[in-house]
Enzyme design. Structure first.
Site, PDB file in Angstrom:
ATOM      1  N   ASP A   1       1.427   6.162   6.028  1.00 31.77           N
ATOM      2  CA  ASP A   1       0.408   5.312   5.417  1.00 31.77           C
ATOM      3  C   ASP A   1       0.914   4.611   4.162  1.00 31.77           C
ATOM      4  O   ASP A   1       0.210   3.805   3.571  1.00 31.77           O
ATOM      5  CB  ASP A   1      -0.850   6.131   5.097  1.00 31.77           C
ATOM      6  CG  ASP A   1      -2.119   5.311   5.237  1.00 31.77           C
ATOM      7  OD1 ASP A   1      -2.115   4.325   6.009  1.00 31.77           O
ATOM      8  OD2 ASP A   1      -3.127   5.637   4.587  1.00 31.77           O
TER       9      ASP A   1
ATOM     10  N   ASP B   1     -12.220   7.239   3.945  1.00 31.60           N
ATOM     11  CA  ASP B   1     -11.006   6.985   4.719  1.00 31.60           C
ATOM     12  C   ASP B   1     -10.621   5.508   4.704  1.00 31.60           C
ATOM     13  O   ASP B   1      -9.590   5.138   5.264  1.00 31.60           O
ATOM     14  CB  ASP B   1     -11.196   7.465   6.165  1.00 31.60           C
ATOM     15  CG  ASP B   1      -9.896   7.585   6.923  1.00 31.60           C
ATOM     16  OD1 ASP B   1      -8.837   7.669   6.265  1.00 31.60           O
ATOM     17  OD2 ASP B   1      -9.920   7.595   8.162  1.00 31.60           O
TER      18      ASP B   1
ATOM     19  N   ASP C   1      -2.671  10.388   3.877  1.00 33.84           N
ATOM     20  CA  ASP C   1      -4.095  10.076   3.928  1.00 33.84           C
ATOM     21  C   ASP C   1      -4.810  11.108   4.778  1.00 33.84           C
ATOM     22  O   ASP C   1      -4.756  11.073   6.002  1.00 33.84           O
ATOM     23  CB  ASP C   1      -4.301   8.670   4.513  1.00 33.84           C
ATOM     24  CG  ASP C   1      -5.779   8.295   4.579  1.00 33.84           C
ATOM     25  OD1 ASP C   1      -6.584   8.937   3.854  1.00 33.84           O
ATOM     26  OD2 ASP C   1      -6.122   7.377   5.330  1.00 33.84           O
TER      27      ASP C   1
ATOM     28  N   ARG D   1      -7.682  -0.230   0.986  1.00 34.73           N
ATOM     29  CA  ARG D   1      -8.144  -1.503   0.416  1.00 34.73           C
ATOM     30  C   ARG D   1      -8.597  -1.338  -1.029  1.00 34.73           C
ATOM     31  O   ARG D   1      -8.590  -2.299  -1.797  1.00 34.73           O
ATOM     32  CB  ARG D   1      -9.267  -2.080   1.279  1.00 34.73           C
ATOM     33  CG  ARG D   1     -10.556  -1.309   1.315  1.00 34.73           C
ATOM     34  CD  ARG D   1     -11.397  -1.625   2.535  1.00 34.73           C
ATOM     35  NE  ARG D   1     -10.780  -1.112   3.751  1.00 34.73           N
ATOM     36  CZ  ARG D   1     -11.277  -1.303   4.978  1.00 34.73           C
ATOM     37  NH1 ARG D   1     -12.387  -2.006   5.141  1.00 34.73           N
ATOM     38  NH2 ARG D   1     -10.691  -0.787   6.022  1.00 34.73           N
TER      39      ARG D   1
ATOM     40  N   LYS E   1       0.838  -1.200   0.000  1.00 31.69           N
ATOM     41  CA  LYS E   1       0.000   0.000   0.000  1.00 31.69           C
ATOM     42  C   LYS E   1       0.870   1.246   0.000  1.00 31.69           C
ATOM     43  O   LYS E   1       1.657   1.466   0.920  1.00 31.69           O
ATOM     44  CB  LYS E   1      -0.922  -0.006   1.218  1.00 31.69           C
ATOM     45  CG  LYS E   1      -1.760   1.256   1.395  1.00 31.69           C
ATOM     46  CD  LYS E   1      -2.522   1.219   2.715  1.00 31.69           C
ATOM     47  CE  LYS E   1      -3.167   2.556   3.034  1.00 31.69           C
ATOM     48  NZ  LYS E   1      -3.817   2.551   4.375  1.00 31.69           N
TER      49      LYS E   1
ATOM     50  N   LYS F   1     -10.118  13.111   8.302  1.00 28.24           N
ATOM     51  CA  LYS F   1      -9.655  12.701   9.624  1.00 28.24           C
ATOM     52  C   LYS F   1      -9.539  13.918  10.533  1.00 28.24           C
ATOM     53  O   LYS F   1      -9.185  15.011  10.080  1.00 28.24           O
ATOM     54  CB  LYS F   1      -8.266  12.069   9.525  1.00 28.24           C
ATOM     55  CG  LYS F   1      -8.172  10.731   8.817  1.00 28.24           C
ATOM     56  CD  LYS F   1      -6.713  10.282   8.763  1.00 28.24           C
ATOM     57  CE  LYS F   1      -6.532   8.975   8.016  1.00 28.24           C
ATOM     58  NZ  LYS F   1      -7.049   7.833   8.776  1.00 28.24           N
TER      59      LYS F   1
END
Length: 461
Positions: free
Chosen positions: A251, A310, A233, A314, A228, A240
């Protein structure tokens, strides 16, 4: 930086590793002047404590390093590394007291104690160099340490200097170093090449989203590593809060970890065909950000309802996994800083992983214990499959309810990994929250050394 061992020409100072319960026995075997010095110092052999012993002319002739008790050692790892920062610059050699079965772990920890992230300030790591203990493969450990330092440097670099472009440059440099093939699918070409979810997540950023691919090796079993690469992010439109955004430079820790592992594999010349895939994006906010309730088409043809922007990692991994599965690898691994649920479950020190393959799990668990890289198996729990099926689309990227968040994320990814490859997913933290021996506060590799140790058995090398 490249940690290294001392060489035999550097006149090493002998090191005596002293268990808490063995100090007096060691003292009793020494000359009177040494006994007097040690008693007079009040030295206690707690883990990481050191005592320089002067020779007749005042120069150090030996050093004691405390090794605590067996019970205390069970509560950590790399115990000699705790002593390294307090040692004067120079070369050292283990003379006594270190169990043979701990030589590799402690030698690696000593190497890693030299790490310091010095890109923005002149921070220097420890300068005490260790002569490789007998029976230790020094060249291999230096390669492993270099891979770990690469991972740490990438994670520690802030997003202003480690966006998708910089992550691509780091991967390209690694490929050039090892003579690997390198390719990138960039920006709008992601749509033309059928990577729609990577594009959707990254399109709001000033830096184009991209899929980075590195391939190496001409024969042997095929290993595909997917990392990833969300370089920052914000949470997207599901923004966030500030406290949760503070560490989001890490991240891309999954990408950093697979690049470190790839370095180890290539530098060691493992007889495999290696493929590294990194979807590199920034999950930013702008007028063209993807939105809650959007339904995205994936490379595999499955539709995904977005219930939280958020939960973007995936999505980008899904397209990369689907692409990797098309190549029918013998083993496919994904590594990602994916869910807070995994941290709640096992904390920052364990690398949780998911696999349906008991042989892989057994190999990983044994390897992790051997190389002091702790992992913990989590379940692909099939009864939770229904939780990622919203009805309006094939899949839900963020099921409501909050239960089993790491498991439902892993189940989501498994849908894209295909049926032919043996698949294992790591949900890592990638960050050392407090300094520990051989691991300063900051970015850290998790699971890579266990995987490296397990690969020969898993792939039949």
């Amino acid at each position: 930086m490249t940690p290294r061992f001392a060489n035999s020409s550097e006149a090493p100072i002998p090191v005596h590793v002293v268990d808490k319960h063995a100090l007096q026995d060691w003292i009793d075997r020494q000359p009177a002047r040494v006994q007097t010095w040690v008693h007079g110092s009040g030295f206690k052999p707690a883990i990481g404590k050191t005592l320089l012993i002067p020779g007749p002319e005042g120069m150090p002739e030996a050093v004691l390093i405390g090794y605590g008790s067996e019970a205390e050692r069970k509560r950590g790892r790399f115990h000699l590394a705790a002593a390294v920062p307090s040692l004067p610059d120079g070369a050292y050699e283990i003379a006594s007291g270190l169990p043979a079965e701990k030589a590799e772990e402690e030698a690696l920890g000593w190497l890693l104690a030299a790490y310091a992230f010095d890109r923005y300030a002149g921070n220097g790591g420890a300068k005490a160099l260790l002569l490789p203990p007998e029976g230790v493969d020094a060249a291999k450990l230096e390669i492993i340490a270099a891979g770990e330092c690469l991972t740490r440097d990438l994670i520690n670099t802030p997003a202003c200097d480690m966006g998708p472009e910089a992550l691509e440059a780091a991967a390209a440099q690694l490929a050039a170093e090892h003579g690997a093939r390198f390719a990138v699918v960039l920006g709008e070409d992601l749509l033309d090449r059928n990577f729609p979810m990577i594009h959707a997540v990254g399109r709001a950023s000033d830096e184009d989203p991209r899929l980075i691919e590195l391939t190496w090796g001409e024969s042997g079993p095929k290993l595909t590593l997917v990392g990833k690469g969300v370089c920052f992010d914000t949470g997207g439109l599901n923004l966030k809060p500030g406290a949760s955004m503070g560490l989001m430079k890490k991240d891309m820790g999954g990408a950093a970890t697979v690049l470190g592992l790839a370095h180890m594999i290539m530098a060691l010349g493992l007889p495999i065909r290696l493929q590294v895939l990194i979807p590199a994006v920034e999950n930013a906010v702008s007028g063209n950000s993807f939105r809650p309730q959007d339904i995205l088409m994936s490379r595999k043809g499955l539709t995904v309802e977005i219930n939280n922007t958020d939960a973007e990692g995936r999505l980008v991994l899904a397209d990369a996994l689907a692409y990797g599965a098309e190549g029918e690898p013998d083993l496919m691994l994904s590594m990602a800083t994916l869910t807070g649920a995994a941290r709640v479950a096992v904390g920052p020190d364990l690398a949780p992983y998911f696999t349906d393959d008991d042989a892989i799990a057994a190999a990983l668990d044994a390897a992790a214990r051997k190389v002091a890289d702790p992992v913990w198996r989590m379940p692909f729990w099939d009864p939770y499959e229904k939780d990622i099926e919203p009805g309006i689309a094939d899949l839900d990227n963020a099921p409501s309810g909050g239960f089993a968040g790491s498991i439902t994320a892993a189940l989501f990814l498994r849908r894209f990994a295909g049926d032919k490859a043996r698949y294992t997913h790591f949900d890592i933290y990638g960050w050392q929250p407090k300094p520990a021996p051989g691991r300063p506060k900051g970015g850290v590799g998790m699971g890579a050394r266990a995987l490296l140790e397990a690969l020969p058995g898993v792939l039949g090398l």
